[in-house]
Design a protein around this motif. Structure first.
Motif, PDB file in Angstrom:
ATOM      1  N   PHE A 125       0.829  -1.199   0.000  1.00 47.12           N
ATOM      2  CA  PHE A 125       0.000   0.000   0.000  1.00 47.12           C
ATOM      3  C   PHE A 125       0.868   1.256   0.000  1.00 47.12           C
ATOM      4  CE2 PHE A 125      -2.952  -2.896   2.600  1.00 47.12           C
ATOM      5  CZ  PHE A 125      -3.433  -3.498   1.446  1.00 47.12           C
ATOM      6  N   ILE A 126       0.361   2.295  -0.638  1.00 49.11           N
ATOM      7  CA  ILE A 126       1.061   3.570  -0.767  1.00 49.11           C
ATOM      8  C   ILE A 126       0.289   4.621   0.007  1.00 49.11           C
ATOM      9  CG2 ILE A 126       1.821   5.366  -2.370  1.00 49.11           C
ATOM     10  CD1 ILE A 126       2.087   3.168  -4.517  1.00 49.11           C
ATOM     11  N   ASP A 127       0.929   5.226   0.982  1.00 48.78           N
ATOM     12  CA  ASP A 127       0.318   6.287   1.780  1.00 48.78           C
ATOM     13  C   ASP A 127       0.618   7.615   1.101  1.00 48.78           C
ATOM     14  OD1 ASP A 127      -0.601   8.090   3.629  1.00 48.78           O
ATOM     15  OD2 ASP A 127       0.277   7.083   5.356  1.00 48.78           O
ATOM     16  N   MET A 128      -0.394   8.174   0.442  1.00 47.50           N
ATOM     17  CA  MET A 128      -0.192   9.388  -0.341  1.00 47.50           C
ATOM     18  C   MET A 128      -0.028  10.641   0.504  1.00 47.50           C
ATOM     19  SD  MET A 128       0.171   8.965  -3.556  1.00 47.50           S
ATOM     20  CE  MET A 128      -0.283  10.525  -4.318  1.00 47.50           C
ATOM     21  N   HIS A 129      -0.286  10.543   1.809  1.00 48.65           N
ATOM     22  CA  HIS A 129      -0.127  11.737   2.645  1.00 48.65           C
ATOM     23  C   HIS A 129       0.333  11.302   4.036  1.00 48.65           C
ATOM     24  CE1 HIS A 129      -1.185  16.047   3.491  1.00 48.65           C
ATOM     25  NE2 HIS A 129      -1.019  15.582   4.711  1.00 48.65           N
ATOM     26  N   SER A 130       1.629  11.384   4.258  1.00 48.62           N
ATOM     27  CA  SER A 130       2.167  10.987   5.560  1.00 48.62           C
ATOM     28  C   SER A 130       2.978  12.135   6.148  1.00 48.62           C
ATOM     29  CB  SER A 130       3.045   9.742   5.438  1.00 48.62           C
ATOM     30  OG  SER A 130       4.317  10.086   4.927  1.00 48.62           O
ATOM     31  N   HIS A 131       3.147  12.075   7.453  1.00 49.60           N
ATOM     32  CA  HIS A 131       4.017  13.029   8.147  1.00 49.60           C
ATOM     33  C   HIS A 131       5.114  12.257   8.884  1.00 49.60           C
ATOM     34  CE1 HIS A 131       1.912  16.782   7.330  1.00 49.60           C
ATOM     35  NE2 HIS A 131       0.782  16.101   7.439  1.00 49.60           N
ATOM     36  N   SER A 132       5.764  11.359   8.149  1.00 50.11           N
ATOM     37  CA  SER A 132       6.819  10.517   8.706  1.00 50.11           C
ATOM     38  C   SER A 132       8.208  11.084   8.453  1.00 50.11           C
ATOM     39  CB  SER A 132       6.732   9.114   8.091  1.00 50.11           C
ATOM     40  OG  SER A 132       5.440   8.574   8.191  1.00 50.11           O
ATOM     41  N   ASP A 133       8.284  12.328   8.004  1.00 49.98           N
ATOM     42  CA  ASP A 133       9.534  12.912   7.516  1.00 49.98           C
ATOM     43  C   ASP A 133      10.702  12.718   8.470  1.00 49.98           C
ATOM     44  OD1 ASP A 133       7.076  14.159   6.670  1.00 49.98           O
ATOM     45  OD2 ASP A 133       8.279  15.561   5.513  1.00 49.98           O
ATOM     46  N   LEU A 134      10.449  12.952   9.749  1.00 43.44           N
ATOM     47  CA  LEU A 134      11.498  12.838  10.753  1.00 43.44           C
ATOM     48  C   LEU A 134      11.441  11.501  11.483  1.00 43.44           C
ATOM     49  CD1 LEU A 134      13.836  14.197  12.174  1.00 43.44           C
ATOM     50  CD2 LEU A 134      12.198  15.322  13.692  1.00 43.44           C
ATOM     51  N   GLN A 135      10.231  11.034  11.778  1.00 45.80           N
ATOM     52  CA  GLN A 135      10.094   9.804  12.540  1.00 45.80           C
ATOM     53  C   GLN A 135      10.576   8.574  11.774  1.00 45.80           C
ATOM     54  OE1 GLN A 135       9.160   9.220  15.848  1.00 45.80           O
ATOM     55  NE2 GLN A 135       9.701  11.401  15.835  1.00 45.80           N
ATOM     56  N   LEU A 136      10.511   8.612  10.459  1.00 43.54           N
ATOM     57  CA  LEU A 136      11.021   7.494   9.672  1.00 43.54           C
ATOM     58  C   LEU A 136      12.525   7.335   9.844  1.00 43.54           C
ATOM     59  CD1 LEU A 136      10.291   5.264   7.685  1.00 43.54           C
ATOM     60  CD2 LEU A 136      10.437   6.919   5.832  1.00 43.54           C
ATOM     61  N   LEU A 137      13.223   8.433  10.121  1.00 42.93           N
ATOM     62  CA  LEU A 137      14.658   8.378  10.403  1.00 42.93           C
ATOM     63  C   LEU A 137      14.935   8.100  11.876  1.00 42.93           C
ATOM     64  CD1 LEU A 137      15.847  11.411   8.249  1.00 42.93           C
ATOM     65  CD2 LEU A 137      16.193   8.988   7.744  1.00 42.93           C
ATOM     66  N   ALA A 138      14.149   8.707  12.749  1.00 46.33           N
ATOM     67  CA  ALA A 138      14.378   8.519  14.185  1.00 46.33           C
ATOM     68  C   ALA A 138      13.970   7.125  14.644  1.00 46.33           C
ATOM     69  CB  ALA A 138      13.600   9.575  14.974  1.00 46.33           C
ATOM     70  N   ASN A 139      12.941   6.552  14.009  1.00 53.97           N
ATOM     71  CA  ASN A 139      12.441   5.206  14.341  1.00 53.97           C
ATOM     72  C   ASN A 139      12.223   4.428  13.049  1.00 53.97           C
ATOM     73  OD1 ASN A 139      11.925   5.575  17.361  1.00 53.97           O
ATOM     74  ND2 ASN A 139      10.769   7.285  16.495  1.00 53.97           N
ATOM     75  N   PRO A 140      13.301   3.989  12.410  1.00 50.86           N
ATOM     76  CA  PRO A 140      13.199   3.452  11.051  1.00 50.86           C
ATOM     77  C   PRO A 140      12.412   2.158  10.931  1.00 50.86           C
ATOM     78  CG  PRO A 140      15.434   3.176  11.926  1.00 50.86           C
ATOM     79  CD  PRO A 140      14.710   4.071  12.877  1.00 50.86           C
ATOM     80  N   ALA A 141      12.126   1.449  12.026  1.00 51.35           N
ATOM     81  CA  ALA A 141      11.292   0.244  11.931  1.00 51.35           C
ATOM     82  C   ALA A 141       9.877   0.588  11.490  1.00 51.35           C
ATOM     83  CB  ALA A 141      11.257  -0.483  13.270  1.00 51.35           C
ATOM     84  N   HIS A 142       9.403   1.772  11.811  1.00 50.34           N
ATOM     85  CA  HIS A 142       8.160   2.331  11.273  1.00 50.34           C
ATOM     86  C   HIS A 142       6.964   1.398  11.472  1.00 50.34           C
ATOM     87  CE1 HIS A 142       6.712   5.835   9.302  1.00 50.34           C
ATOM     88  NE2 HIS A 142       6.372   5.279   8.162  1.00 50.34           N
TER      89      HIS A 142
END
Length: 530
Positions: A57-74
């Motif tokens: 699935f593709i999330d067309m609107h996320s706010h993971s900009d920083l958290q994807l790096l800080a918590n890469p397991a996501h």
């Protein structure tokens, strides 16, 4: 021999066509074959009988900009079957950036993304940010160049039009961002400083986006008292610039817009018939979520965070703020007088305020023996603007109507930080599949999958994703169509969904038999990248 064989499932291939029984073979990061492959030698065979096998699935609107790096397991996203997040939304993100603007952004966006102590901010350009993502994340990511951030770099936080010279520099920064891999440009036109930009500025920038093959994704100027006018304004910007338009979180909230979704969809259909390319995403919930100081009027944000805090400290401005927010309707709150009962605190920066999470502003003000406006101002000062909120302003009839439109696709708008974030961050995709498709029957399951896979991939320009086809990327999710459901609630939002036991990103198992493997096979997907 293939690396992976998913055996015995029903392939819902992302096209919208009926599912069919087939096996799916994977070699490396690509789908090798789809068909009756039971006798094919494989390093690993997974029995997925009773499960649907779909594109990730593709999330067309996320706010993971920083958290994807800080918590890469996501974990919030991968357990939903998401294999690609689109970052850089609402015109505010962390690239391109200067040292000064980065410092301001960290404060402004703390309620969206946190500001982790000791975090390594070792990038300044879009290309460097995408390289950083490539160092190890659980899912793939694409990026929209943020108009508001670019405006902060060039114009600052002033309420005025950009000069011709400034506009040239903004266009150059945007062009560089697109060349380095951004898929388009986002705008947040109810957030400072983008709210100070006029349409001519947006058209000039969208011309650059169109030239480079990207798309324009606005959080438009009003979702409340002038919502339909704001939607129409976006279409006019797209018409003038020639850019494809993708509405971010296409909603019609507040009581005055109840039942008006057909008007919006008719407007979109007319534009599409006239040759304007229009698509949209939305989340399947009624409440919105953002940082709390966004409800302040535009004049309160001029000059940046320090200036805003000084105004909030000034008792002489309290009555002006009260009248604009409670009676007139702040341009930061969609021009609608606020009902404090609908604004619930979802995260705080100061641990001493932890007791406020989950409480609406009206009740919190009563408990503090204050007027709501005084409580709001003093809380924002004490928190240094680091508070986020959930806004219960939606309309179920509109949500349902919009999600059935053929140009609609899924986006969570998920904010991942805070003690009690919006449940959409953990539940959007299984909620579409379980509640709206299976339980309510508003969408065929195949159509729901299309809205999460091939349709967004087409909008992004990633022709190698979004379908279960040989040669395409092995982003795959296996889910139980008879049982998949979201379990995240407003009271207990950080709950994994039920019924999604396997998720593969670039051919690697990230969720295996319901458990996160700790693998980080995701990467940044640059514009037109294979």
């Amino acid at each position: 021999m293939v690396d992976l064989l998913l055996h015995g499932g029903i392939v819902i291939d992302g096209s919208g066509n009926p599912g069919f029984r087939a096996d799916v073979a994977v070699v490396g990061d690509r789908i090798a074959a789809v068909g009756r492959l039971a006798d094919l030698p494989a390093a690993r065979t997974v029995d997925v009988s009773g499960l649907a096998v779909a594109p990730g699935f593709i999330d067309m609107h996320s706010h993971s900009d920083l958290q994807l790096l800080a918590n890469p397991a996501h974990e919030a996203k991968v357990h939903q079957g998401v294999t690609l997040d689109v970052l850089g939304q609402d015109g505010l993100s962390y690239a391109p950036v200067t040292d000064e603007v980065l410092s301001d952004l960290c404060r402004q966006l703390r309620g969206w993304n946190d500001d982790p102590p000791g975090f390594d901010w070792g990038w300044r350009t879009v290309g460097e940010y995408l390289d950083r993502l490539d160092e190890g994340i659980a899912i793939n990511a694409a990026y929209l160049a943020p108009h508001g951030t670019i405006r902060m770099i060039v114009v600052g936080m002033e309420d005025r039009p950009a000069t011709d010279t400034e506009l040239v520099r903004m266009r150059d920064l945007l062009a560089t961002s697109l060349i380095e891999g951004a898929v388009g440009m986002s705008a947040g036109l109810t957030y400072a400083p983008a709210m100070y930009a006029d349409d001519d500025e947006l058209v000039a920038l969208c011309e650059v986006v169109a030239t480079h093959g990207g798309y324009y994704c606005p959080h438009h100027r009003n979702y409340g008292s002038q919502a339909l006018e704001a939607y129409a304004d976006c279409i006019e910007i797209a018409r003038r610039s020639g850019v494809p338009l993708h509405y971010a979180h296409a909603h019609l909230g507040f009581p005055m817009n109840a039942g008006r979704a057909p008007e919006l969809l008719s407007m979109i259909d007319r534009a599409r018939a006239e040759g304007v390319e229009v698509t949209m995403d939305s989340y399947p919930y009624l409440a919105g979520c953002t940082y709390l100081h966004s409800i302040l009027p535009s004049w309160c944000h001029v000059g940046g965070q320090d200036a805003s805090l000084e105004r909030l400290r000034d008792p002489g401005l309290r009555e002006r703020l009260r009248v604009e927010i409670e009676e007139t309707g702040s341009d930061g709150f969609q021009g609608v007088p606020v009902d404090w009962n609908t604004i619930v605190i979802s995260s705080i920066a100061n641990p001493q305020n932890a007791h406020l999470v989950g409480i609406d502003i009206q009740q919190a003000a009563i408990d503090a023996d204050q007027r709501p406006i005084d409580f709001l101002c003093e809380l924002l000062v004490e928190e240094e603007l680091g508070t986020s909120c959930i806004e219960h302003i939606g309309n179920e009839e509109n949500v349902r109507e919009i999600m059935t439109h053929p140009a609609h696709m899924a986006g969570s708008d998920g904010i991942l930080v805070g003690a009690r974030p919006h449940p959409r961050a953990w539940g959007t995709f299984p909620r579409y599949l379980g509640h709206y498709a299976r339980e309510l029957g508003l969408l065929r399951i195949e159509e729901a999958v299309r809205k999460m896979t091939s349709l967004p991939a087409l909008r992004l320009g990633f022709t190698d994703r979004g379908l279960v086809r040989p040669g395409l990327a092995a982003d795959l999710v296996c889910f139980d169509p008879d049982a998949v459901i979201d379990r995240a609630t407003y009271e207990d939002p950080c709950q994994k969904p039920f019924g999604i036991p396997y998720v593969f990103v670039n051919g690697v198992a990230v969720v295996d038999d319901g458990e996160h493997t700790g693998r980080l096979p995701g990467r940044a997907l640059r514009r037109f990248s294979a």
